[in-house]
Design a protein around this motif. Structure first.
Motif, PDB file in Angstrom:
ATOM      1  N   UNK A 112       0.838  -1.202   0.000  1.00  9.79           N
ATOM      2  CA  UNK A 112       0.000   0.000   0.000  1.00  9.79           C
ATOM      3  C   UNK A 112       0.869   1.248   0.000  1.00  9.79           C
ATOM      4  N   UNK A 113       1.995   1.189   0.697  1.00  7.06           N
ATOM      5  CA  UNK A 113       2.917   2.320   0.707  1.00  7.06           C
ATOM      6  C   UNK A 113       3.382   2.669  -0.688  1.00  7.06           C
ATOM      7  N   UNK A 114       3.712   1.659  -1.491  1.00  6.07           N
ATOM      8  CA  UNK A 114       4.128   1.921  -2.872  1.00  6.07           C
ATOM      9  C   UNK A 114       2.962   2.460  -3.698  1.00  6.07           C
ATOM     10  N   UNK A 115       1.748   1.977  -3.440  1.00  7.06           N
ATOM     11  CA  UNK A 115       0.576   2.502  -4.141  1.00  7.06           C
ATOM     12  C   UNK A 115       0.365   3.973  -3.805  1.00  7.06           C
ATOM     13  N   UNK A 116       0.518   4.324  -2.533  1.00  6.95           N
ATOM     14  CA  UNK A 116       0.366   5.721  -2.126  1.00  6.95           C
ATOM     15  C   UNK A 116       1.457   6.588  -2.749  1.00  6.95           C
ATOM     16  N   UNK A 117       2.674   6.058  -2.846  1.00  6.60           N
ATOM     17  CA  UNK A 117       3.753   6.810  -3.489  1.00  6.60           C
ATOM     18  C   UNK A 117       3.451   7.034  -4.969  1.00  6.60           C
ATOM     19  N   UNK A 118       2.932   6.002  -5.637  1.00  4.28           N
ATOM     20  CA  UNK A 118       2.561   6.148  -7.041  1.00  4.28           C
ATOM     21  C   UNK A 118       1.499   7.210  -7.239  1.00  4.28           C
ATOM     22  N   UNK A 119       0.515   7.208  -6.358  1.00  8.29           N
ATOM     23  CA  UNK A 119      -0.542   8.222  -6.460  1.00  8.29           C
ATOM     24  C   UNK A 119      -0.029   9.599  -6.072  1.00  8.29           C
ATOM     25  N   UNK A 120       0.974   9.666  -5.220  1.00 10.31           N
ATOM     26  CA  UNK A 120       1.578  10.957  -4.894  1.00 10.31           C
ATOM     27  C   UNK A 120       2.239  11.547  -6.135  1.00 10.31           C
ATOM     28  N   UNK A 121       2.928  10.723  -6.912  1.00 15.82           N
ATOM     29  CA  UNK A 121       3.523  11.198  -8.165  1.00 15.82           C
ATOM     30  C   UNK A 121       2.438  11.742  -9.088  1.00 15.82           C
ATOM     31  N   UNK A 122       1.362  10.970  -9.241  1.00 17.79           N
ATOM     32  CA  UNK A 122       0.221  11.410 -10.058  1.00 17.79           C
ATOM     33  C   UNK A 122      -0.348  12.718  -9.529  1.00 17.79           C
ATOM     34  N   UNK A 123      -0.533  12.802  -8.232  1.00 17.83           N
ATOM     35  CA  UNK A 123      -1.151  13.976  -7.620  1.00 17.83           C
ATOM     36  C   UNK A 123      -0.286  15.220  -7.775  1.00 17.83           C
ATOM     37  N   UNK A 124       1.030  15.037  -7.755  1.00 21.56           N
ATOM     38  CA  UNK A 124       1.924  16.195  -7.873  1.00 21.56           C
ATOM     39  C   UNK A 124       1.793  16.863  -9.238  1.00 21.56           C
ATOM     40  N   UNK A 147      -1.743  14.316   2.186  1.00 22.16           N
ATOM     41  CA  UNK A 147      -2.399  13.076   2.625  1.00 22.16           C
ATOM     42  C   UNK A 147      -1.657  11.854   2.102  1.00 22.16           C
ATOM     43  N   UNK A 148      -1.355  11.833   0.807  1.00 23.83           N
ATOM     44  CA  UNK A 148      -0.698  10.668   0.215  1.00 23.83           C
ATOM     45  C   UNK A 148       0.714  10.474   0.766  1.00 23.83           C
ATOM     46  N   UNK A 149       1.424  11.577   0.979  1.00 26.51           N
ATOM     47  CA  UNK A 149       2.760  11.481   1.568  1.00 26.51           C
ATOM     48  C   UNK A 149       2.676  10.910   2.984  1.00 26.51           C
ATOM     49  N   UNK A 150       1.692  11.366   3.755  1.00 23.54           N
ATOM     50  CA  UNK A 150       1.525  10.874   5.124  1.00 23.54           C
ATOM     51  C   UNK A 150       1.094   9.412   5.142  1.00 23.54           C
ATOM     52  N   UNK A 151       0.193   9.031   4.235  1.00 22.75           N
ATOM     53  CA  UNK A 151      -0.241   7.634   4.168  1.00 22.75           C
ATOM     54  C   UNK A 151       0.920   6.717   3.793  1.00 22.75           C
ATOM     55  N   UNK A 152       1.762   7.170   2.867  1.00 26.85           N
ATOM     56  CA  UNK A 152       2.926   6.375   2.473  1.00 26.85           C
ATOM     57  C   UNK A 152       3.893   6.232   3.647  1.00 26.85           C
TER      58      UNK A 152
END
Length: 205
Positions: A112-124, A147-152
């Motif tokens: 899930x951490x990697x998923x959140x990191x992937x979405x952080x890239x998208x979100x940026x 949020x995504x950075x904190x979740x990761x």
């Protein structure tokens, strides 16, 4: 003497702005989910329906109609986050054993951490696009980044405070999204600025 004519017509179908529905979906799922993270409610069972129907399906509908609007930014944003919530809801269902004990026992939260990191890239990069929308949307995207950075960070066990940061950030996203949804509806309905959203920063345009 016969005459043939070839007339072509273009039919334009008017589609209302779907962003009000998409923002409502985002508002509702983050509002309910943040209550669990903050400890105001317990468990995930009653968070999951809101994640699926509001976080996922409502934003997916907004995505499809934004494609009809030829709005690549809105469509990609709503579609991307719709599938985020499909993924999160499915992960919760696996964790709770809905798909059997074998899957529940084999979970690794770091994935899930990697998923959140992937979405952080998208979100940026979506945040860069949001600079030229309005200040309410820009604020929502900036909060999503946090949020995504904190979740990761929480998933990787990097910070003890990451979960709390994620919880309060998620609540802030809900409040901004409620406001944004209401602004779209009321500003369109009244034909004037009833709830201001702030002009684009004008950095890139």
């Amino acid at each position: 003497m016969s005459m043939s004519t070839h007339d072509s017509q273009k039919v334009s179908i008017s589609v209302a702005d779907p962003s009000a529905l998409g923002l409502l979906g985002l508002a509702m799922v983050t509002f309910v989910a943040s209550s669990q993270k903050l400890g105001w409610t317990v468990g995930l069972s009653f968070v999951i329906p809101w994640a699926i129907f509001l976080g996922a399906f409502a934003q997916l509908i907004a995505c499809l109609y934004d494609f009809k609007h030829n709005n690549i930014f809105g469509a990609t944003a709503f579609g991307g986050y719709a599938f985020f919530w499909f993924g999160v809801a499915s992960s919760w269902l696996i964790k709770l054993g809905a798909f059997g004990p074998a899957l529940a026992a084999a979970t690794d939260v770091r994935q899930l951490g990697f998923a959140f990191l992937g979405y952080l890239i998208f979100s940026l990069f979506m945040t860069i696009g949001a600079i030229e929308t309005n200040k309410v949307l820009l604020s929502i995207f900036l909060l999503i980044d946090v949020l995504l950075a904190a979740l990761a960070a929480d998933a990787f066990g990097l910070s003890h405070s990451a979960h709390t940061i994620a919880a309060w950030t998620e609540l802030a996203i809900a409040l901004f999204s409620f406001y944004g949804s209401g602004a779209v509806v009321l500003n369109t309905h009244f034909g004037r600025t009833f709830l201001p959203t702030g002009k684009p920063l004008g950095i890139f345009k």
